[in-house]
Motif scaffolding. Structure first.
Motif, mmCIF file in Angstrom:
data_model
loop_
_atom_site.group_PDB
_atom_site.id
_atom_site.type_symbol
_atom_site.label_atom_id
_atom_site.label_comp_id
_atom_site.label_asym_id
_atom_site.label_seq_id
_atom_site.Cartn_x
_atom_site.Cartn_y
_atom_site.Cartn_z
ATOM 1 N N LEU A 121 0.645 -1.088 -0.018
ATOM 2 C CA LEU A 121 -0.165 -0.124 0.123
ATOM 3 C C LEU A 121 0.946 1.136 0.038
ATOM 4 O O LEU A 121 0.385 2.392 0.175
ATOM 5 N N LYS A 122 1.992 1.231 -0.005
ATOM 6 C CA LYS A 122 3.112 2.404 0.179
ATOM 7 C C LYS A 122 3.154 2.917 -1.214
ATOM 8 O O LYS A 122 3.255 1.981 -2.441
ATOM 9 N N ALA A 123 3.660 3.972 -1.182
ATOM 10 C CA ALA A 123 4.128 4.669 -2.804
ATOM 11 C C ALA A 123 2.924 4.826 -3.590
ATOM 12 O O ALA A 123 2.018 4.563 -3.310
ATOM 13 N N ALA A 124 3.338 5.108 -4.701
ATOM 14 C CA ALA A 124 2.463 5.470 -5.905
ATOM 15 C C ALA A 124 1.582 4.156 -6.202
ATOM 16 O O ALA A 124 0.340 4.564 -6.314
ATOM 17 N N ALA A 125 1.859 3.266 -6.215
ATOM 18 C CA ALA A 125 1.346 2.065 -6.449
ATOM 19 C C ALA A 125 0.244 1.799 -5.696
ATOM 20 O O ALA A 125 -0.709 1.164 -6.086
ATOM 21 N N GLY A 126 0.344 2.115 -4.365
ATOM 22 C CA GLY A 126 -0.648 1.958 -3.309
ATOM 23 C C GLY A 126 -2.100 2.549 -3.654
ATOM 24 O O GLY A 126 -2.999 2.001 -3.151
ATOM 25 N N TRP A 127 -1.978 3.612 -4.360
ATOM 26 C CA TRP A 127 -3.208 4.378 -4.545
ATOM 27 C C TRP A 127 -4.019 3.586 -5.473
ATOM 28 O O TRP A 127 -5.165 4.010 -5.483
ATOM 29 N N SER A 128 -3.597 2.484 -6.331
ATOM 30 C CA SER A 128 -4.221 2.010 -7.248
ATOM 31 C C SER A 128 -5.070 0.864 -6.460
ATOM 32 O O SER A 128 -5.982 0.097 -6.995
ATOM 33 N N LYS A 129 -4.892 0.415 -5.359
ATOM 34 C CA LYS A 129 -5.298 -0.547 -4.419
ATOM 35 C C LYS A 129 -6.708 -0.061 -3.717
ATOM 36 O O LYS A 129 -6.711 0.991 -3.159
ATOM 37 N N PRO A 130 -7.824 -0.786 -3.929
ATOM 38 C CA PRO A 130 -9.156 -0.269 -3.382
ATOM 39 C C PRO A 130 -9.025 -0.117 -2.054
ATOM 40 O O PRO A 130 -10.026 0.455 -1.431
ATOM 41 N N THR A 131 -8.314 -1.025 -1.453
ATOM 42 C CA THR A 131 -8.317 -1.277 0.188
ATOM 43 C C THR A 131 -7.465 -0.178 0.788
ATOM 44 O O THR A 131 -7.406 -0.249 2.062
ATOM 45 N N ARG A 132 -6.715 0.529 0.094
ATOM 46 C CA ARG A 132 -5.733 1.590 0.606
ATOM 47 C C ARG A 132 -6.471 2.619 1.433
ATOM 48 O O ARG A 132 -7.532 3.426 0.843
ATOM 49 N N ARG A 133 -6.188 2.912 2.606
ATOM 50 C CA ARG A 133 -6.806 4.006 3.380
ATOM 51 C C ARG A 133 -6.316 5.149 3.051
ATOM 52 O O ARG A 133 -5.170 5.493 3.012
ATOM 53 N N SER A 134 -7.304 6.279 2.511
ATOM 54 C CA SER A 134 -6.983 7.331 1.747
ATOM 55 C C SER A 134 -7.150 8.573 2.895
ATOM 56 O O SER A 134 -6.483 9.567 2.793
ATOM 57 N N ILE A 135 -8.666 8.263 3.248
ATOM 58 C CA ILE A 135 -9.019 9.555 4.300
ATOM 59 C C ILE A 135 -9.637 8.543 5.598
ATOM 60 O O ILE A 135 -10.106 7.500 5.519
ATOM 61 N N SER A 136 -9.482 9.256 6.649
ATOM 62 C CA SER A 136 -9.957 8.682 8.157
ATOM 63 C C SER A 136 -10.866 9.848 8.648
ATOM 64 O O SER A 136 -10.769 10.939 8.308
ATOM 65 N N TRP A 137 -11.895 9.501 9.060
ATOM 66 C CA TRP A 137 -12.890 10.378 9.980
ATOM 67 C C TRP A 137 -13.227 9.733 11.126
ATOM 68 O O TRP A 137 -13.546 8.594 11.299
ATOM 69 N N LEU A 138 -13.642 10.754 12.131
ATOM 70 C CA LEU A 138 -13.998 10.333 13.237
ATOM 71 C C LEU A 138 -15.355 11.101 13.445
ATOM 72 O O LEU A 138 -15.654 12.507 13.240
ATOM 73 N N ILE A 139 -16.233 10.420 14.103
ATOM 74 C CA ILE A 139 -17.579 11.098 14.391
ATOM 75 C C ILE A 139 -17.723 11.094 15.790
ATOM 76 O O ILE A 139 -17.881 9.864 16.285
ATOM 77 N N TYR A 140 -17.737 12.037 16.687
ATOM 78 C CA TYR A 140 -17.873 11.936 18.146
ATOM 79 C C TYR A 140 -19.229 11.868 18.404
ATOM 80 O O TYR A 140 -19.918 12.695 17.990
ATOM 81 N N LEU A 141 -19.426 10.926 19.263
ATOM 82 C CA LEU A 141 -20.750 10.493 20.021
ATOM 83 C C LEU A 141 -21.002 10.966 21.243
ATOM 84 O O LEU A 141 -22.103 10.560 21.896
#
Length: 153
Positions: A121-141
């Motif tokens: 998942l590292k480097a440029a090739a990692g962006w082509s993987k659909p399971t690579r985490r691109s964005i994380s979000w937290l929703i506080y409850l």
């Protein structure tokens, strides 16, 4: 109302013992494990279990995340993120990735860290993987959460 329903679902599932601790939280200088303070998680399999808690609110949240995933797929130019037959959707389900409820005890926190530890998942090739985490979000409850004072938006 949506956040209140998610909060109630999380509280009920935690109270019913469906969360597990993972000893990843930090909460002081002595370093001793304390399950009452540690991070407790309702994992993905329980999140998707139709027999646990308020599956309707979790399904609604999943649908919201599916729409967000579609938008991100288009705007990040990563069409595989939202394909119904993609590896990410097959692994995690429509609208979800590593979705969970997470609860920290008083004073506990997760140290700053990087999740991209898999070589593929590292480097440029990692962006082509659909399971690579691109964005994380937290929703506080948290009921008393104040974004201005406590952070987040």
């Amino acid at each position: 109302r949506f956040i209140q329903e998610l909060r109630a679902d999380a509280q009920n599932l935690h109270g019913d013992g469906h969360f597990t601790t993972d000893a990843l939280a930090s909460y002081g200088s002595n370093g001793n494990f304390d399950p009452s303070k540690d991070r407790a998680v309702l994992k993905l399999q329980q999140w998707k279990d139709v027999n646990l808690g308020n599956i309707r609110v979790r399904a609604d949240f999943g649908a919201t995340m599916a729409r967000l995933r579609q938008d991100l797929s288009e705007n990040l130019r990563r069409p595989d993120l939202a394909q119904p037959d993609s590896a990410a959707v097959a692994k995690y389900g429509n609208g979800s990735t590593e979705i969970s409820y997470t609860r920290f005890g008083p004073g506990a926190f997760l140290k700053r860290h990087v999740d991209e530890h898999h070589e593929e998942l590292k480097a440029a090739a990692g962006w082509s993987k659909p399971t690579r985490r691109s964005i994380s979000w937290l929703i506080y409850l948290n009921e008393e959460w104040d974004g201005d004072k406590d952070g987040g938006q």
